[in-house]
Design an enzyme around this catalytic site. Structure first.
Site, short mmCIF file in Angstrom:
data_model
loop_
_atom_site.label_atom_id
_atom_site.label_comp_id
_atom_site.label_asym_id
_atom_site.label_seq_id
_atom_site.Cartn_x
_atom_site.Cartn_y
_atom_site.Cartn_z
N ASP A 137 -7.07 9.36 -9.01
CA ASP A 137 -7.50 10.08 -10.28
C ASP A 137 -8.58 10.44 -11.14
OD1 ASP A 137 -6.58 7.50 -11.45
OD2 ASP A 137 -4.96 8.79 -12.66
N ASP A 160 -11.68 6.08 -8.73
CA ASP A 160 -10.18 5.40 -7.79
C ASP A 160 -9.51 6.71 -7.95
OD1 ASP A 160 -9.51 6.57 -10.68
OD2 ASP A 160 -8.16 4.77 -10.63
N ASP A 173 -9.61 9.07 -12.75
CA ASP A 173 -9.96 8.48 -14.19
C ASP A 173 -11.29 7.13 -14.80
OD1 ASP A 173 -8.09 6.46 -13.74
OD2 ASP A 173 -6.73 6.73 -15.37
N SER A 176 -2.73 6.92 -9.27
CA SER A 176 -3.78 6.15 -9.33
C SER A 176 -4.56 5.88 -8.47
CB SER A 176 -3.78 5.73 -10.93
OG SER A 176 -5.11 4.35 -11.79
MG MG Z 1 -6.85 5.89 -12.64
#
Ligand code: MG
Length: 454
Positions: free
Chosen positions: A241, A239, A243, A96
């Protein structure tokens, strides 16, 4: 028994905590847990991704589970893919927002949400006791590559957004994926929606040379400047990844997650798409104000994205959000999704025909105060009990930590899950009150630490 899974899967430094040997064994344990069928496996853009992903796939297939290898993808695209492809679940190789030397392994169930703790415990047991299955040579899992998932994911979001309204507004948007996998989705999605898109830090790079993968006011200064320089309507940052999403208005002002969440809540409730809004107890009063004003119902949870997702699913709510920029839009999926949230934001600006700074200016304004106090881990329980006793007369909310709501604002005292710290947040409608409340909270913690020390 030692724990491997934290609040967001297994995380660690590559080749220290996360070695290929570890990934192989945990892969075999995950495969044994699922027992049959196919799992989607995908990863973020970290340099260690291919090494760890190959080891995990090796472990999964050795336990007799099939793998659908989708390669690089945002975490929410992988989660979305589970039901679309009809997989049993997914394994996501991602850390992440953590620095580049980190990586992680997340396990997602059939519903696209990370496995509940009891299932993680089963996997941990198999790992430590080495009781995972080794399939015979003719029962090994197969590996298929599938490159269609990103398109399926983008299509899924396009179906939920009002493309006609967005196209007419002809918005200029700057996207900053921070050299992460958001680069594979968000610029294309917004172009398809009819926005005029420019990008910065949109080349995938596991060393994150553009900025750190965590969107913060410090890491988004380049985006803010670019939005101003290009005279754009909006800046979108993810960020590592993708999400999470943080927005920058046309003046180059960075707005934190609860402000954008409040705007999206307002839009959704006005459109009467649903009623139940879910957010952690640490979120701004802004979210409560907007929800009440629009006739919605706010449900508070413990802090943690998986908890918000599960609550949203359980109550069949419409939307969830976190102050760090996680937005969960249930008609799309129950988990947080940065690209979906970006589509909702451009639709909102297009529909309202006002700038983001104007829309923010219409919201109530709150000031916050944040502090942390050192507290040894073994004293935390005692310290919190002492504070609970001392603040009983305020009838605090104890969903997660102790939240005291007073007329002029609120204070939340919460022990850190990982560090020897207790955190204190306060919020009020003027800066002076926020500071006073915050200091009062800090005093409560300091006193309790002294009185709890042996
Ligand atoms: Mg994330």
């Amino acid at each position: 028994m030692r724990r491997l899974f934290g609040t967001n899967g297994i995380r660690g430094v590559v080749n220290q905590d996360l070695t290929p040997e570890f990934a192989l064994k945990i892969g075999a344990s995950i495969g044994t847990f699922f027992n049959s069928g196919d799992l989607i496996v995908g990863r973020d853009g970290r340099s260690s991704g291919p090494m760890l992903m190959d080891a995990v796939i090796s472990g999964l297939t050795s336990a007799g589970v099939g793998v659908i290898d989708i390669g690089l993808a945002p975490t929410p695209a992988i989660q979305y893919g589970v039901s679309r492809i009809g997989a049993r679940g997914a394994v996501v190789i991602t850390a992440s927002h953590n620095p580049p030397e980190f990586n992680g392994i997340k396990v997602v169930g059939e519903d696209g949400i990370e496995l509940p703790r009891r299932d993680e415990e089963v996997i941990e047991q198999m790992y430590f006791k080495e009781t995972y299955r080794r399939a015979s040579w003719n029962e090994l899992g197969s590996i298929q590559k599938d490159e269609s998932l990103l398109d399926i994911f983008i299509e899924g979001i396009l179906e939920k957004a009002n493309g006609d309204i967005i196209k007419k507004a002809n918005l200029k948007v700057v996207v900053d994926p921070g050299n992460g996998v958001g680069a594979l989705v968000t610029p294309y999605l917004l172009r398809k929606l009819g926005c005029n898109v420019s990008t910065i830090n949109a080349q995938l790079d596991g060393e994150f040379p553009g900025r750190r993968p965590e969107p913060t006011p410090e890491t988004l200064t380049d985006l803010a400047k670019t939005v101003k320089a290009l005279d754009a309507d909006l800046g979108v940052a993810h960020d590592g990844d993708a999400d999470r999403v943080i927005f920058v208005d046309e003046e180059g002002v960075i707005h934190w997650g609860d402000v954008s969440f409040a705007l999206i809540v307002k839009k959704i409730l006005q459109e009467k798409l649903g009623k139940i809004i879910v957010t952690p107890v640490a979120s701004s009063k802004l979210v409560e104000d907007v929800t009440k004003e629009q006739g919605g119902e706010l449900v508070l949870t413990e802090v943690g994205s998986v908890i918000v997702a599960r609550k949203l699913q359980e109550l069949n709510g419409i939307c969830g959000g976190e102050e760090n920029g996680g937005i969960f839009y249930a008609p799309h999926q129950f988990v947080r999704d940065g690209a979906m949230a970006a589509a909702l934001m451009v639709e909102l600006i297009a529909k309202e025909r006002r700038t983001l700074s104007q829309l923010v200016a219409e919201l109530p304004k709150y000031y916050s105060y944040k502090s942390k106090i050192e507290c040894p881990n073994d004293l935390k329980e005692k310290v919190m009990e002492r504070i609970r006793n001392k603040t009983e007369r305020y009838e605090p909310i104890t969903i997660d930590g102790i939240k005291i709501v007073l007329e002029k604002g609120w204070v939340l005292i919460r022990p850190s899950g990982t560090e020897p710290l207790v955190r204190c947040f306060a919020e009020a409608s003027d800066a002076q009150h926020a500071k006073e409340l915050g200091k009062w909270g800090v005093n409560l913690v300091e006193e309790a630490v002294i009185n709890s020390s042996p």
